[in-house]
Design a protein around this motif. Sequence first.
Motif, PDB file in Angstrom:
ATOM      1  N   VAL A   1      -2.789   0.537  -4.219  1.00 24.29           N
ATOM      2  CA  VAL A   1      -2.617  -0.769  -3.572  1.00 24.29           C
ATOM      3  C   VAL A   1      -2.260  -1.780  -4.649  1.00 24.29           C
ATOM      4  CG1 VAL A   1      -4.067  -0.373  -1.554  1.00 24.29           C
ATOM      5  CG2 VAL A   1      -5.121  -1.070  -3.676  1.00 24.29           C
TER       6      VAL A   1
ATOM      7  N   THR B   1      -4.074   7.066  -3.249  1.00 29.77           N
ATOM      8  CA  THR B   1      -3.541   5.806  -2.722  1.00 29.77           C
ATOM      9  C   THR B   1      -3.421   4.797  -3.853  1.00 29.77           C
ATOM     10  OG1 THR B   1      -4.618   6.210  -0.598  1.00 29.77           O
ATOM     11  CG2 THR B   1      -3.931   3.954  -1.046  1.00 29.77           C
TER      12      THR B   1
ATOM     13  N   LEU C   1       0.854  -1.189   0.000  1.00 27.98           N
ATOM     14  CA  LEU C   1       0.000   0.000   0.000  1.00 27.98           C
ATOM     15  C   LEU C   1       0.889   1.237   0.000  1.00 27.98           C
ATOM     16  CD1 LEU C   1      -3.215   0.600   2.005  1.00 27.98           C
ATOM     17  CD2 LEU C   1      -1.459   2.342   2.014  1.00 27.98           C
TER      18      LEU C   1
END
Length: 509
Positions: free
Chosen positions: A479, A477, A469
């Motif tokens: 991931v 973000t 992550l």
Amino acid sequence: MPLQSAVIDADVRSQMGRDGKRTAQKTVLDARQRLMSSSGTRASYDFELLHDYAQSRISAALPMAAIVVILSVVASLWVPVVFTTLWAAAVLLGLLIVVMVASRFRRSDPAKFNATNWTTTFIAGEMIHGLSWSLLALFTLVAPAETLTPVMFAMVLVSVAANAVTTNTLPPATLMSTLPVTLTVSANLIAVGGTLNYTLAAVAICGEVFFVYLARQLHKSELETITHQAEKDALINELEEARQMSDEARRHAEQANIAKSQFLATMSHELRTPLNAIIGFSEVLKSELLGTHQVPQYKEYAGDIHASGQHLLNLINELLDLSRIEAGKYDLNEEAVSLVDIAEDCRRMMELRAKSKGIELAYNVGNNLPKLWGDERAIRQVVLNLLSNAIKFTPQNGKVTLVVTRSGDGGQLVSVKDNGPGIPEDEIATVLSSFGQGSLAQKTAEQGAGLGLPIVQKIMELHQGRFDLFSKLRFGTEVIATFPRARVMDALAPVVEKKNRLEIYSEAG
């Protein structure tokens, strides 16, 4: 989580209380040991020192007897044999008394040890032994003093050195065994007079001071050794106690974790049955299959009931998955699956949700990706959780990008990137923990249980893969779930069977 923080604070305060109580008990014990000690250290140290003294006296008994015999033989060259023999007998008798007392000490019960009584007894024995050595000064009564004084001086130095070495763990015993002979012989040398005798007397006194000082230094060194040994033993005991407490705490934690998993599994199964009925009936009411509602708000209420029930059912399913994984009962049903097909299905499932929020859902796929060996349901759950989280945390008119491609080591990966609010660096560990949620995420996104990412991590661990992550506040973000090279089913080269050019078949007939 306030409850968890309160529990941690309570544990810390409890541990600090135990440490403070243990320190106070240790201080009281040290003070009590010092009050009971005859040497001002610790009563337990007194026993060790006296034990070493007794052992030294017993083991050195024969060498000391040999020295006495040798000195009496040498002195007989100037003194009549009768007097040297009587002197040797007196010294050996004093030595025997000391050895007998030391032997009785070693046979005594350590539980009934009294430092003061035994120290007094040893000092008394050493005084008798020292007085027997001091009879050496009487030789001048039966032999010419002018020729005997150098011999007496040498015998005094030998006596002081031997007794100082063997009694160094009990300084008062050293003084009692060496001082009488030094004082009497030195007084005798001074009485005889002459520069040589004065010098010998001064040297004898200086030798006494030196050997007593040496004995005290040896005693100090022995005391430090015993102290360090005691501290090491105490540390080993504390470590053993801490290990036992740790093992006990671990057992309790494991039992609590098993009980928690069993509770979650049982309650989840019990809740799913009525929830399915609630969801089904609310679906009927929302769809107006039994007729149109007279009150329009009833349809809206039925929709709210259906959505809430569906949300609760998803939460229960996540709890079930997490409890099964933690209990080690989450078995993979492995087969050859296409990561591209799974990602495409998940994208189509989440596309309507993304459009409802005005989010652009981009999709990039690598070329000619082979199949993976894995659990299709588990991999689908991974992709759905990642996409769901990204859409949930991305604001309106944002963008979510789904990428399926090769990883650097030859494996395959699924990457989901958004331009949402991001996660503060100090909250990433919290987000990755079970039931953990970041502060900013709680304010800007829909409510959840915080189980999605922990389940993804567990599933990737079961596939021997990785979960990474990367997030930056206000920049979004990313991931990445990476499957290892060992699970990629690359096409194998065909097996070519080589045959000989000429084959001869014979058939018996």
